[in-house]
Design a protein around this motif. Sequence first.
Motif, short mmCIF file in Angstrom:
data_model
loop_
_atom_site.label_atom_id
_atom_site.label_comp_id
_atom_site.label_asym_id
_atom_site.label_seq_id
_atom_site.Cartn_x
_atom_site.Cartn_y
_atom_site.Cartn_z
N LYS A 115 52.00 42.20 57.33
CA LYS A 115 52.08 42.41 55.88
C LYS A 115 51.11 43.51 55.48
CE LYS A 115 50.52 41.59 51.51
NZ LYS A 115 49.18 41.66 50.90
N GLY A 141 49.79 38.69 43.78
CA GLY A 141 49.29 38.61 45.16
C GLY A 141 50.23 37.87 46.11
N ASP A 200 51.48 37.96 50.33
CA ASP A 200 50.87 37.25 51.46
C ASP A 200 51.70 36.01 51.80
OD1 ASP A 200 48.67 38.99 51.45
OD2 ASP A 200 47.50 37.69 50.11
N GLN A 237 39.78 36.95 46.51
CA GLN A 237 41.13 37.44 46.24
C GLN A 237 41.80 38.01 47.48
OE1 GLN A 237 41.34 39.78 42.67
NE2 GLN A 237 41.04 37.84 41.62
N VAL A 238 41.12 37.90 48.61
CA VAL A 238 41.63 38.57 49.80
C VAL A 238 42.99 38.02 50.23
CG1 VAL A 238 40.22 37.13 51.36
CG2 VAL A 238 41.01 39.37 52.13
MG MG Z 1 46.51 40.62 47.92
#
Ligand code: MG
Length: 244
Positions: free
Chosen positions: A6, A150, A153, A208-209
Amino acid sequence: MLIVQKYGGTSLGDSARMAAAARRVSAVARQGAQVVVVVSAQGSTTDDLITAARTLNPRGSAREMDAYLAAGEQLSAGLMAMSIGALGEPAVSLTGWQAGLETDGVHGNARIIGLREERIRRELGAGRIVVVAGFQGIGPDGDITTLGRGGSDTTAVALAAFLKADRCQIFTDVDGVYDRDPRRFPGATRYGRITYDRMEQLIENGAQVLHGPCVALAKEHGIVLEVLSAFTGAPGTIVCAGQP
Ligand code: MG
Ligand code: ASP
């Protein structure tokens, strides 16, 4: 060997970065692995789309926002497939629904509930690298749904789980998971390995990873996540169940 890779928005932020990611993907494919690539929208695309939509209608429906925002990842997927193609490797881009990702239908915050995997299997079987637009799927009523900010992921982890991938690599703009935000705290230390539970705590505390739901999904299916920099060759952080 099936690998899911990703690439986040910053990692694809301009043509040079897109081309660099395409080279990384092609190199893995040339070693004989089947590769499924999940892409986010480039750079600040999603923020820009939200601003554009809100300017015209501050209360645009969640359904229309989903249809509109999903396009950011679709642009990225088409461009990635063409970048890989330019290197001489066959690649095909798929939207979330073409890839068979089924969700619970909740607009703006959908959960992935299944994968109709025939299409991806067919493309992989034909020797193609499959590029899937992240952050999206199709709900029970046939409408496009997005997975929350986000969410690419989670697309990657879901594909790795349903396809029983051997590896799931999340390429990002930091070189792994840190105990504090490395962009704000220069003294932050990077984990070589971290458990799912600790990772979930970090996310609860604002990290936030990774997209929160992807960690629970990885834990449930025993998917070992590799979080690593798209810009260096460094090994990054392994997210797993921990020492047996
Ligand atoms: Mg992200
Ligand atoms: N493009 C979406 C976002 O900005 C999804 C993602 O990047 O994972 O939230």
